[in-house]
Design an enzyme around this catalytic site. Structure first.
Site, PDB file in Angstrom:
ATOM      1  N   GLU A  44       0.838  -1.192   0.000  1.00 30.59           N
ATOM      2  CA  GLU A  44       0.000   0.000   0.000  1.00 30.59           C
ATOM      3  C   GLU A  44       0.880   1.252   0.000  1.00 30.59           C
ATOM      4  OE1 GLU A  44      -2.323   2.857  -0.164  1.00 30.59           O
ATOM      5  OE2 GLU A  44      -3.374   0.916  -0.077  1.00 30.59           O
TER       6      GLU A  44
ATOM      7  N   ASN B 109      -3.980   5.496   1.609  1.00 32.40           N
ATOM      8  CA  ASN B 109      -3.861   5.018   2.984  1.00 32.40           C
ATOM      9  C   ASN B 109      -4.199   3.537   3.025  1.00 32.40           C
ATOM     10  OD1 ASN B 109      -6.703   6.551   2.634  1.00 32.40           O
ATOM     11  ND2 ASN B 109      -7.017   4.705   3.840  1.00 32.40           N
TER      12      ASN B 109
ATOM     13  N   MET C  83     -10.187   3.877  -0.091  1.00 31.26           N
ATOM     14  CA  MET C  83     -11.451   4.595   0.081  1.00 31.26           C
ATOM     15  C   MET C  83     -12.375   3.877   1.051  1.00 31.26           C
ATOM     16  SD  MET C  83     -12.569   7.540  -1.120  1.00 31.26           S
ATOM     17  CE  MET C  83     -11.968   7.840  -2.793  1.00 31.26           C
TER      18      MET C  83
ATOM     19  N   THR D 161     -19.335   5.647   2.294  1.00 28.96           N
ATOM     20  CA  THR D 161     -20.631   5.719   2.971  1.00 28.96           C
ATOM     21  C   THR D 161     -21.158   4.357   3.378  1.00 28.96           C
ATOM     22  OG1 THR D 161     -21.926   5.560   0.918  1.00 28.96           O
ATOM     23  CG2 THR D 161     -21.258   7.771   1.626  1.00 28.96           C
TER      24      THR D 161
ATOM     25  N   ALA E  89     -22.680   2.112   1.700  1.00 28.17           N
ATOM     26  CA  ALA E  89     -23.904   1.678   1.028  1.00 28.17           C
ATOM     27  C   ALA E  89     -23.589   0.517   0.084  1.00 28.17           C
ATOM     28  CB  ALA E  89     -24.523   2.837   0.254  1.00 28.17           C
TER      29      ALA E  89
ATOM     30  N   VAL F 225       4.111   0.314  -5.219  1.00 28.88           N
ATOM     31  CA  VAL F 225       4.495  -0.538  -6.354  1.00 28.88           C
ATOM     32  C   VAL F 225       4.569   0.339  -7.597  1.00 28.88           C
ATOM     33  CG1 VAL F 225       3.821  -2.466  -7.833  1.00 28.88           C
ATOM     34  CG2 VAL F 225       3.555  -2.643  -5.351  1.00 28.88           C
TER      35      VAL F 225
ATOM     36  N   HIS G   4     -17.325   7.237  -7.660  1.00 23.73           N
ATOM     37  CA  HIS G   4     -17.658   5.869  -8.092  1.00 23.73           C
ATOM     38  C   HIS G   4     -17.100   5.602  -9.490  1.00 23.73           C
ATOM     39  CE1 HIS G   4     -21.455   5.940  -5.279  1.00 23.73           C
ATOM     40  NE2 HIS G   4     -20.319   5.843  -4.620  1.00 23.73           N
TER      41      HIS G   4
ATOM     42  N   ASN H 173     -13.497  -1.043  -8.586  1.00 27.98           N
ATOM     43  CA  ASN H 173     -14.643  -0.577  -9.359  1.00 27.98           C
ATOM     44  C   ASN H 173     -14.317  -0.485 -10.842  1.00 27.98           C
ATOM     45  OD1 ASN H 173     -15.971  -0.279  -6.908  1.00 27.98           O
ATOM     46  ND2 ASN H 173     -15.638   1.924  -6.792  1.00 27.98           N
TER      47      ASN H 173
ATOM     48  N   THR I 163     -19.302  -0.661  -4.703  1.00 29.51           N
ATOM     49  CA  THR I 163     -18.335  -1.439  -3.927  1.00 29.51           C
ATOM     50  C   THR I 163     -18.734  -2.893  -3.767  1.00 29.51           C
ATOM     51  OG1 THR I 163     -17.642   0.546  -2.726  1.00 29.51           O
ATOM     52  CG2 THR I 163     -17.101  -1.585  -1.734  1.00 29.51           C
TER      53      THR I 163
END
Length: 531
Positions: free
Chosen positions: A40, A118, A122, A127, A129, A232, A441, A475, A487
């Site tokens: 990461e 991070n 995300m 959210t 959902a 990477v 999105h 996505n 997601t």
């Protein structure tokens, strides 16, 4: 301090968001003998790594975590000062905007295009959902899509009926149902929004991040490694097969080669195609069919409702939705190619003129997301002669709304006004169309396809066409004009890809001593990597 990176692993995963975590989880369950490493670019924010920042109770610590997610140009207020974006483009806490190249002359562009850097990606800020796709949103060439979606719900910890008893939630759904349900099939009628939320042992509500997807199975896997601040920069490809990655340690600046039998790139819809491009993997569809969801918002105050005592107290503050807040869903159907997310709020986002303070839950925010008219010309291009802040090929966005998109937005406006009239009194005059890119999105840039016909990047198992052992996730793999929150679908596709790798690991004998050495030292190295 110089960190100890492994010489080789069985599977190298680039990115620690929900889809990268899904690969790690499924491999830990189905191929526990395999050495798996996640790399990461960004820092660890929480303990456990990948936790949703809304679960951080201390507001100062929460702000610090958001700021740490904002790449090399942080903007969230901190004790050291505030760094606003000079272009005054809207940016959300925990994300950072593409600094330039987001719009070309004569095009709409994606001025609100943002990302997070991070551990947890995300998934530390979303959210939560998790609606299911329907109609043209579904991927028709995947016969097992529903079973994969079931598995994605398991990994994300999805509750299909959260906050059913929230004050006024029954009123909101009844009014929306009366307006929208008569023309809809049973499975696409108004209902609670499925959310990746759970109740902790102390009774508080917690939102799922990548920590939930990793789960104890991955955390307790002695063959699993997580490396934060490890970018990477290239996937190694030899004779048509992925054989490893080049990792830049962002702590000491050094680069290491890590060999791998399989490589999974799950670095988001901009940085996944960017890494493939930098690695010389450039199929014709790479970066193309870029799909953002045109989005509009509005707000109302519920009319003709009595003040309910249970709505008087809300512990929500500014951290999360509480049980006093209902979240309802108006699903996508082909006849109405958009989906509605209806959220009851604790307070009005717009000052009210009357003297009565609204009860929590009586102010309702409406967000409508539209399916995009997909076109090859909506794309990310990469520059061989210039680099971005992270030293990777600089991206340029080409993106336009078509006449069909404008027609869909007009129909979505009519639908959101129907919903608003059914619910109550308008707050504001007109629905607001958000700046392109505001949905967060982004899809399609390494899209999946049933055959290798130059219109897709990967096969139904998520393996890149023509490069054995290289998989893509996120996505960006979704090939359809999906309007709902993506997601759940992208995690479902990651499950399918991870199962494919697990089966191949079982079928292919281990062929490298370095991989065995990595397994023998995994436990001690994992703590250095940030796990």
């Amino acid at each position: 301090m110089t960190r100890s990176f492994p010489n080789a692993v069985d599977v190298a995963i680039v990115g620690s968001g929900p889809t990268g975590a899904a690969y790690a989880r499924i491999l830990s369950e189905q191929a526990p003998q395999a050495a798996v490493a996640v790399f990461e670019s960004g820092p660890v924010l929480t303990d456990p790594p990948g936790m949703h920042v809304k679960n951080i109770a201390d507001p100062v610590a929460r702000v610090a975590a958001q700021r740490s997610s904002e790449g090399l140009r942080p903007h969230t207020q901190s004790p050291e000062g505030h760094y606003p974006d000079p272009s005054r483009r809207v940016v959300r806490p925990g994300t950072h905007l593409l600094p330039d190249g987001y719009r070309q002359p004569g095009e709409d562009g994606l001025p609100a295009l943002a990302m997070s850097t991070n551990v947890g990606g995300m998934g530390a800020h979303w959210t939560a959902a998790c609606p299911r796709p329907g109609g043209a949103e579904r991927i028709a060439f995947l016969p097992d899509l529903d079973e994969l979606l079931d598995e994605a719900e398991r990994l994300l910890g999805v509750d299909r009926h959260p906050f059913d008893d929230a004050p006024y939630a029954d009123v909101v759904r009844a009014r929306l149902g009366t307006e929208f349900d008569p023309s809809r099939p049973e499975e696409r009628r108004v209902r609670p929004m499925p959310l990746a939320v759970r109740r902790r042992a102390d009774g508080a509500l917690a939102w799922s991040g990548s920590d939930v997807v990793f789960g104890d199975t991955t955390r307790n896997n002695p063959n699993f490694l997580l490396f934060a601040d490890a970018q990477v920069r290239r996937v190694l490809v030899e004779d048509g097969r992925a054989v490893g990655v080049i990792v830049r340690d962002r702590i000491d600046g050094g680069e290491r080669e890590v060999r791998a039998r399989f490589v999974v790139v799950a670095a988001d819809a901009l940085r996944t195609p960017q890494l493939l491009y930098a690695s010389g993997v450039r199929p014709p569809a790479l970066g193309r069919y870029l799909n953002d969801q045109p989005q509009m918002i509005f707000a109302v105050r519920l009319r003709d409702v009595s003040r309910q005592p249970e709505a008087e107290h809300s512990p929500r503050g500014d951290t999360a939705i509480a049980e006093e807040s209902g979240v309802s869903w108006v699903p996508y159907i082909d006849e109405e190619p958009f989906h509605g997310q209806v959220m009851q709020l604790d307070a009005s986002p717009i000052p009210l003129l009357d003297e009565d303070e609204p009860a929590p839950g009586t102010i309702v925010g409406l967000g409508w997301f539209c399916g995009k008219d997909l076109q090859e010309s909506d794309r990310i291009e990469f520059d061989d002669s210039a680099t971005d802040d992270y030293g990777m090929p600089k991206p340029r966005i080409h993106y336009t709304l078509t006449p069909r998109d404008h027609e869909t937005l007009g129909r979505a406006r009519a639908a959101i006004l129907r919903a608003a009239r059914a619910l109550g009194d308008f707050i504001g005059d007109e629905p607001m169309v958000l700046s392109p890119g505001a949905s967060l999105h982004y899809q399609g840039t390494t899209r999946m396809g049933p055959v290798d016909d130059d219109t897709s990047v990967c096969a139904p198992n998520s393996e890149v066409w023509g490069v054995s052992g290289l998989y893509v996730a996120g996505n960006n793999v979704i090939p359809t004009p999906i309007a709902c929150n993506p997601t759940l679908t992208s995690v479902a596709l990651a499950v399918g890809g991870a199962r494919d790798i697990a089966a191949r690991l079982a079928a292919e004998p281990e062929d490298t001593k370095d991989t065995k050495d990595t397994k023998d030292t995994a436990a001690s190295t994992a703590t250095i990597g940030g796990w």
